[in-house]
Design a protein around this motif. Structure first.
Motif, PDB file in Angstrom:
ATOM      1  N   LEU A  29       0.822  -1.201   0.000  1.00 36.21           N
ATOM      2  CA  LEU A  29       0.000   0.000   0.000  1.00 36.21           C
ATOM      3  C   LEU A  29       0.865   1.263   0.000  1.00 36.21           C
ATOM      4  O   LEU A  29       0.578   2.227  -0.710  1.00 36.21           O
ATOM      5  CB  LEU A  29      -0.929  -0.002   1.214  1.00 36.21           C
ATOM      6  CG  LEU A  29      -1.899   1.158   1.332  1.00 36.21           C
ATOM      7  CD1 LEU A  29      -2.877   1.139   0.174  1.00 36.21           C
ATOM      8  CD2 LEU A  29      -2.633   1.103   2.651  1.00 36.21           C
ATOM      9  N   LEU A  30       1.936   1.258   0.773  1.00 36.63           N
ATOM     10  CA  LEU A  30       2.846   2.414   0.798  1.00 36.63           C
ATOM     11  C   LEU A  30       3.534   2.606  -0.555  1.00 36.63           C
ATOM     12  O   LEU A  30       3.710   3.740  -1.010  1.00 36.63           O
ATOM     13  CB  LEU A  30       3.884   2.251   1.906  1.00 36.63           C
ATOM     14  CG  LEU A  30       3.377   2.454   3.329  1.00 36.63           C
ATOM     15  CD1 LEU A  30       4.470   2.126   4.338  1.00 36.63           C
ATOM     16  CD2 LEU A  30       2.893   3.874   3.524  1.00 36.63           C
ATOM     17  N   ALA A  32       2.291   1.732  -3.481  1.00 40.29           N
ATOM     18  CA  ALA A  32       1.270   2.240  -4.399  1.00 40.29           C
ATOM     19  C   ALA A  32       1.007   3.724  -4.140  1.00 40.29           C
ATOM     20  O   ALA A  32       0.857   4.508  -5.086  1.00 40.29           O
ATOM     21  CB  ALA A  32      -0.013   1.432  -4.252  1.00 40.29           C
ATOM     22  N   ALA A  33       0.955   4.120  -2.869  1.00 38.17           N
ATOM     23  CA  ALA A  33       0.746   5.536  -2.550  1.00 38.17           C
ATOM     24  C   ALA A  33       1.928   6.376  -3.021  1.00 38.17           C
ATOM     25  O   ALA A  33       1.751   7.502  -3.510  1.00 38.17           O
ATOM     26  CB  ALA A  33       0.543   5.705  -1.045  1.00 38.17           C
ATOM     27  N   GLY A  34       3.143   5.857  -2.903  1.00 34.22           N
ATOM     28  CA  GLY A  34       4.324   6.579  -3.378  1.00 34.22           C
ATOM     29  C   GLY A  34       4.318   6.767  -4.886  1.00 34.22           C
ATOM     30  O   GLY A  34       4.650   7.842  -5.393  1.00 34.22           O
ATOM     31  N   ALA A  36       1.620   6.773  -6.786  1.00 30.34           N
ATOM     32  CA  ALA A  36       0.540   7.717  -7.089  1.00 30.34           C
ATOM     33  C   ALA A  36       0.960   9.155  -6.792  1.00 30.34           C
ATOM     34  O   ALA A  36       0.659  10.075  -7.567  1.00 30.34           O
ATOM     35  CB  ALA A  36      -0.710   7.359  -6.282  1.00 30.34           C
ATOM     36  N   ALA A  37       1.663   9.370  -5.688  1.00 31.97           N
ATOM     37  CA  ALA A  37       2.134  10.718  -5.355  1.00 31.97           C
ATOM     38  C   ALA A  37       3.166  11.208  -6.374  1.00 31.97           C
ATOM     39  O   ALA A  37       3.166  12.382  -6.750  1.00 31.97           O
ATOM     40  CB  ALA A  37       2.734  10.735  -3.949  1.00 31.97           C
ATOM     41  N   TRP A  40       1.248  12.162  -9.461  1.00 34.21           N
ATOM     42  CA  TRP A  40       0.469  13.378  -9.200  1.00 34.21           C
ATOM     43  C   TRP A  40       1.360  14.609  -9.198  1.00 34.21           C
ATOM     44  O   TRP A  40       1.038  15.630  -9.785  1.00 34.21           O
ATOM     45  CB  TRP A  40      -0.255  13.237  -7.865  1.00 34.21           C
ATOM     46  CG  TRP A  40      -0.906  14.481  -7.378  1.00 34.21           C
ATOM     47  CD1 TRP A  40      -1.900  15.187  -7.982  1.00 34.21           C
ATOM     48  CD2 TRP A  40      -0.594  15.180  -6.174  1.00 34.21           C
ATOM     49  NE1 TRP A  40      -2.231  16.272  -7.214  1.00 34.21           N
ATOM     50  CE2 TRP A  40      -1.443  16.294  -6.097  1.00 34.21           C
ATOM     51  CE3 TRP A  40       0.308  14.962  -5.151  1.00 34.21           C
ATOM     52  CZ2 TRP A  40      -1.398  17.184  -5.044  1.00 34.21           C
ATOM     53  CZ3 TRP A  40       0.340  15.843  -4.101  1.00 34.21           C
ATOM     54  CH2 TRP A  40      -0.503  16.938  -4.053  1.00 34.21           C
ATOM     55  N   ARG A  41       2.514  14.546  -8.545  1.00 33.67           N
ATOM     56  CA  ARG A  41       3.396  15.702  -8.463  1.00 33.67           C
ATOM     57  C   ARG A  41       4.209  15.904  -9.737  1.00 33.67           C
ATOM     58  O   ARG A  41       4.704  16.992  -9.992  1.00 33.67           O
ATOM     59  CB  ARG A  41       4.361  15.565  -7.277  1.00 33.67           C
ATOM     60  CG  ARG A  41       3.691  15.571  -5.928  1.00 33.67           C
ATOM     61  CD  ARG A  41       2.968  16.842  -5.656  1.00 33.67           C
ATOM     62  NE  ARG A  41       3.910  17.941  -5.582  1.00 33.67           N
ATOM     63  CZ  ARG A  41       3.574  19.207  -5.549  1.00 33.67           C
ATOM     64  NH1 ARG A  41       2.326  19.547  -5.599  1.00 33.67           N
ATOM     65  NH2 ARG A  41       4.480  20.144  -5.479  1.00 33.67           N
TER      66      ARG A  41
END
Length: 91
Positions: A29-30, A32-34, A36-37, A40-41
């Protein structure tokens, strides 16, 4: 020897068997969040636009900056030619 020990049938512990069962989903999960971030950025909303800065740079600052770049590059012939061109323009 290895045959004399009492651990003949045991396999060595792995990292997955030593950690609690919730660790692997949290790591995924971490990650995947990384990702995605980062996406996004890293996105752009259009082409880059050149705009004038609200400051003026003194000529002496520009001259010293170009002199440092020329000295760092070790490009004495180019620096000499720039000096000759400037002298000719002023004369």
């Amino acid at each position: 020897s290895f045959g004399d020990t009492d651990i003949e049938g045991q396999s060595p512990d792995t990292l997955g068997s030593l950690t609690p069962p919730w660790v692997t989903p949290v790591i995924l999960l971490l990650l995947a969040a990384g990702v995605a971030a980062a996406i996004w950025r890293g996105q752009r909303f259009g082409p880059l636009v050149a705009e004038t800065l609200p400051v003026t740079v003194r000529a002496s600052e520009t001259m010293h900056g170009r002199a440092r770049l020329t000295a760092k590059a070790g490009d004495a012939p180019h620096a000499g030619q720039a000096l000759r061109d400037g002298a000719q323009r002023r004369l």
